[in-house]
Design a protein around this motif. Structure first.
Motif, mmCIF file in Angstrom:
data_model
loop_
_atom_site.group_PDB
_atom_site.id
_atom_site.type_symbol
_atom_site.label_atom_id
_atom_site.label_comp_id
_atom_site.label_asym_id
_atom_site.label_seq_id
_atom_site.Cartn_x
_atom_site.Cartn_y
_atom_site.Cartn_z
ATOM 1 N N UNK A 18 0.821 -1.197 0.000
ATOM 2 C CA UNK A 18 0.000 0.000 0.000
ATOM 3 C C UNK A 18 0.864 1.260 0.000
ATOM 4 N N UNK A 19 1.968 1.231 0.764
ATOM 5 C CA UNK A 19 2.786 2.423 0.921
ATOM 6 C C UNK A 19 3.736 2.648 -0.245
ATOM 7 N N UNK A 20 4.185 1.574 -0.899
ATOM 8 C CA UNK A 20 5.232 1.695 -1.908
ATOM 9 C C UNK A 20 4.838 1.147 -3.278
ATOM 10 N N UNK A 21 3.562 1.050 -3.536
ATOM 11 C CA UNK A 21 3.117 0.528 -4.830
ATOM 12 C C UNK A 21 3.462 1.471 -5.978
ATOM 13 N N UNK A 22 3.813 2.729 -5.658
ATOM 14 C CA UNK A 22 4.126 3.688 -6.714
ATOM 15 C C UNK A 22 5.617 3.712 -7.053
ATOM 16 N N UNK A 23 6.405 2.818 -6.468
ATOM 17 C CA UNK A 23 7.831 2.762 -6.788
ATOM 18 C C UNK A 23 8.061 2.036 -8.101
ATOM 19 N N UNK A 24 9.019 2.549 -8.885
ATOM 20 C CA UNK A 24 9.481 1.876 -10.088
ATOM 21 C C UNK A 24 10.990 1.736 -9.992
ATOM 22 N N UNK A 25 11.525 0.656 -10.588
ATOM 23 C CA UNK A 25 12.938 0.346 -10.445
ATOM 24 C C UNK A 25 13.624 0.387 -11.803
ATOM 25 N N UNK A 26 14.773 1.024 -11.841
ATOM 26 C CA UNK A 26 15.526 1.232 -13.067
ATOM 27 C C UNK A 26 17.003 0.920 -12.832
ATOM 28 N N UNK A 27 17.683 0.566 -13.907
ATOM 29 C CA UNK A 27 19.137 0.459 -13.868
ATOM 30 C C UNK A 27 19.723 1.842 -14.147
ATOM 31 N N UNK A 28 20.646 2.268 -13.298
ATOM 32 C CA UNK A 28 21.216 3.614 -13.403
ATOM 33 C C UNK A 28 22.065 3.775 -14.652
ATOM 34 N N UNK A 29 22.102 4.989 -15.188
ATOM 35 C CA UNK A 29 22.984 5.368 -16.287
ATOM 36 C C UNK A 29 23.730 6.635 -15.885
ATOM 37 N N UNK A 30 24.662 7.054 -16.715
ATOM 38 C CA UNK A 30 25.436 8.256 -16.414
ATOM 39 C C UNK A 30 24.546 9.492 -16.311
ATOM 40 N N UNK A 31 23.380 9.470 -16.972
ATOM 41 C CA UNK A 31 22.475 10.622 -16.923
ATOM 42 C C UNK A 31 21.803 10.787 -15.564
ATOM 43 N N UNK A 32 21.901 9.760 -14.711
ATOM 44 C CA UNK A 32 21.264 9.820 -13.396
ATOM 45 C C UNK A 32 22.174 10.405 -12.328
ATOM 46 N N UNK A 33 23.407 10.726 -12.680
ATOM 47 C CA UNK A 33 24.401 11.116 -11.674
ATOM 48 C C UNK A 33 23.945 12.293 -10.816
ATOM 49 N N UNK A 34 23.474 13.353 -11.429
ATOM 50 C CA UNK A 34 23.102 14.546 -10.671
ATOM 51 C C UNK A 34 21.947 14.262 -9.710
ATOM 52 N N UNK A 35 20.974 13.486 -10.152
ATOM 53 C CA UNK A 35 19.862 13.138 -9.264
ATOM 54 C C UNK A 35 20.345 12.301 -8.090
ATOM 55 N N UNK A 36 21.254 11.379 -8.365
ATOM 56 C CA UNK A 36 21.788 10.540 -7.293
ATOM 57 C C UNK A 36 22.534 11.391 -6.274
ATOM 58 N N UNK A 37 23.319 12.333 -6.753
ATOM 59 C CA UNK A 37 24.051 13.204 -5.836
ATOM 60 C C UNK A 37 23.097 14.087 -5.022
ATOM 61 N N UNK A 38 21.964 14.432 -5.611
ATOM 62 C CA UNK A 38 21.023 15.312 -4.897
ATOM 63 C C UNK A 38 20.383 14.620 -3.704
ATOM 64 N N UNK A 39 20.306 13.280 -3.701
ATOM 65 C CA UNK A 39 19.734 12.570 -2.558
ATOM 66 C C UNK A 39 20.814 12.120 -1.580
ATOM 67 N N UNK A 40 22.076 12.420 -1.896
ATOM 68 C CA UNK A 40 23.194 11.900 -1.111
ATOM 69 C C UNK A 40 23.844 12.945 -0.224
ATOM 70 N N UNK A 41 23.247 14.098 -0.085
ATOM 71 C CA UNK A 41 23.859 15.166 0.692
ATOM 72 C C UNK A 41 24.112 14.716 2.128
ATOM 73 N N UNK A 42 25.345 14.962 2.581
ATOM 74 C CA UNK A 42 25.779 14.671 3.949
ATOM 75 C C UNK A 42 25.841 13.179 4.264
ATOM 76 N N UNK A 43 25.709 12.301 3.279
ATOM 77 C CA UNK A 43 25.758 10.874 3.560
ATOM 78 C C UNK A 43 27.168 10.488 3.999
ATOM 79 N N UNK A 44 27.255 9.539 4.910
ATOM 80 C CA UNK A 44 28.529 9.070 5.463
ATOM 81 C C UNK A 44 29.339 10.221 6.057
ATOM 82 N N UNK A 45 28.656 11.219 6.611
ATOM 83 C CA UNK A 45 29.355 12.319 7.240
ATOM 84 C C UNK A 45 30.236 13.114 6.299
ATOM 85 N N UNK A 46 29.861 13.172 5.029
ATOM 86 C CA UNK A 46 30.661 13.896 4.040
ATOM 87 C C UNK A 46 31.749 13.075 3.402
ATOM 88 N N UNK A 47 31.836 11.776 3.739
ATOM 89 C CA UNK A 47 32.889 10.901 3.191
ATOM 90 C C UNK A 47 32.386 10.074 2.017
#
Length: 335
Positions: A18-47
Motif C-alpha cells: 500500500x505504501x510503496x506501490x508507486x515505486x518503479x525500479x531502473x538500472x542507473x545510467x550516467x544521466x542519473x548522476x546529478x539526481x543521485x548526488x542530490x539525494x546523497x547530501x551529507x551521507x557518510x558524514x561527508x565521506x
C-alpha cells in the motif's frame, strides 16, 4: 532502462504494498548522476565515495546499480556486484532521499535487489555486506558475522603532516629498522603469490577475508584480478614470512568541502610495530602529492586500536574524528 515488471514489486506485506506501490525500479545510467548526488547530501558524514566511483561502477560488467523512482524522481539507490566466482553478491552504496528515510523504502529496495539477483544470477548463494558497529539483535537474526576490524578515523592538514613526518619519520624508521625490515611494496605477481598463500590466508587476513575500503572479498584468483584493476598499493612486512599485510586505496576527493581528500588503509595482522611501519609507509607514499585537508581511515585488528590511536595523537599530532568503532563484515544465505 526500466527493469522488467515481473520483478518490479517483490513485496509480501500488505502495508508495504500500500505504501510503496508507486515505486518503479531502473538500472542507473550516467544521466542519473546529478539526481543521485542530490539525494546523497551529507551521507557518510561527508565521506561519500560514490562521486569518485560512479563512472567506474557503470563500466563494471559484474555490477548493477539499481534506482528506485517515485513519481519519476530518484529516491533511493543500491549497488549489487557479483564476486567470489559468481557465488556471492556484494551489496553496497545504499542511500535514500532525506524526505523518504524511515518509511521502509530501503527495505523494499533491498528486497527487490535480492529478487533481481536471484532471477539474473541463480548461481549466487550468499549476500555479503559491510556495516559499521550499529548492528543490533535483529541484524544478527538475519546475518552472520564474518569478521570485524577496528576503525581509526583521523583528519589532518596535508601540509602540517608533511612537516611532522619530516621531523619524526627518519627517527621512527631508524628505531624500527633495528627490529624490522622496511615494508615491501608488491607488484601484481607478488600480490597473487602472497595473498593466495595458505599461511597468509589463515593467519594474517581477517578471518580469511580481504577487506578493501569496505569491500570484502574471499582471497581467490578472480577477486585479486578485480582488486588489481583498482588504484591500490599492496604492502607486506616480508615476502618470505608475512606477518602483516596492507592495502592503501589511492586518495580521492570527497564532498565534505573544497580541497578535502579521503585516504583509506586496511591493515591485517597483529604485530603493532609492523602495523605502524606500514601505516607510516603508506602515508609517506601519498602525502607528498596531497594538499588541503585529509580524512584518513585505518582499519585494523580491534586489539591494536588503542595503541595506534595513542600513536597518532601523540606523535603524528592528528585529530581523531571519533572514538573506537568497528567495521563488520556480515553475510546471509540467499533464500
Amino acid at each position: 532502462m526500466k527493469i522488467e515488471n515481473t520483478l518490479a514489486m517483490p513485496v509480501p506485506s500488505a502495508s508495504d504494498l500500500e505504501q510503496h506501490s508507486d515505486l518503479e525500479f531502473y538500472i542507473a545510467t550516467k544521466d542519473d548522476f546529478e539526481e543521485i548526488m542530490s539525494i546523497s547530501k551529507d551521507i557518510y558524514g561527508g565521506l561519500d565515495y560514490l562521486p569518485s566511483r560512479f563512472e567506474s561502477w557503470l563500466k563494471d560488467h559484474n555490477r548493477t546499480i539499481i534506482l528506485a523512482r517515485k513519481e519519476g524522481k530518484v529516491i533511493a539507490l543500491e549497488s549489487v556486484c557479483i564476486i567470489d566466482e559468481g557465488e556471492t553478491v556484494l551489496v553496497e552504496g545504499l542511500r535514500v532521499a532525506p524526505g523518504e528515510r524511515g518509511k521502509g523504502v530501503a527495505r523494499v529496495l533491498l528486497r527487490f535487489c535480492s529478487q533481481y539477483i536471484k532471477s539474473k544470477y541463480p548461481e549466487v548463494k550468499v549476500t555479503r555486506l559491510t556495516r559499521d558497529d550499529k548492528l543490533g539483535p535483529r541484524d544478527f537474526q538475519k546475518y552472520r558475522l564474518i569478521t570485524k576490524q577496528g576503525i581509526l578515523l583521523m583528519r589532518f592538514c596535508a601540509e602540517d603532516l608533511k612537516q611532522r613526518l619530516q621531523q619524526i619519520l627518519s627517527g621512527l624508521i631508524d628505531m624500527d629498522a633495528k627490529l624490522n625490515p622496511p615494508p615491501v611494496l608488491l607488484d601484481p605477481n607478488e600480490v597473487h603469490r602472497i595473498f593466495l598463500n595458505k599461511t597468509v590466508i589463515n593467519e594474517v587476513l581477517a578471518n580469511k577475508t580481504i577487506v578493501q575500503d569496505w569491500q570484502p572479498f574471499k582471497p581467490i584468483h578472480s577477486n585479486l584480478e578485480v582488486l588489481l584493476k583498482k588504484d591500490i598499493d599492496w604492502m607486506v612486512d616480508s615476502m618470505k614470512h608475512t606477518s602483516v599485510a596492507s592495502l592503501c586505496t589511492f586518495p580521492f576527493h570527497i564532498p565534505i568541502g573544497e580541497d578535502w581528500y579521503y585516504l583509506n588503509i586496511d591493515i591485517f595482522g597483529k604485530d603493532v610495530s609492523l602495523v605502524r611501519s606500514q601505516f607510516l609507509a603508506h602515508l609517506k607514499r601519498h602525502i607528498e602529492n596531497l594538499h588541503g585537508h585529509v580524512m584518513c581511515q585505518v582499519c585494523m585488528d580491534p586489539a591494536l586500536w588503542e595503541t595506534m590511536a595513542d600513536f597518532c595523537k601523540r606523535l603524528l599530532e592528528v585529530e581523531l574524528v571519533k572514538g573506537y568503532t568497528e567495521q563488520c563484515v556480515v553475510e546471509a544465505d540467499m533464500v
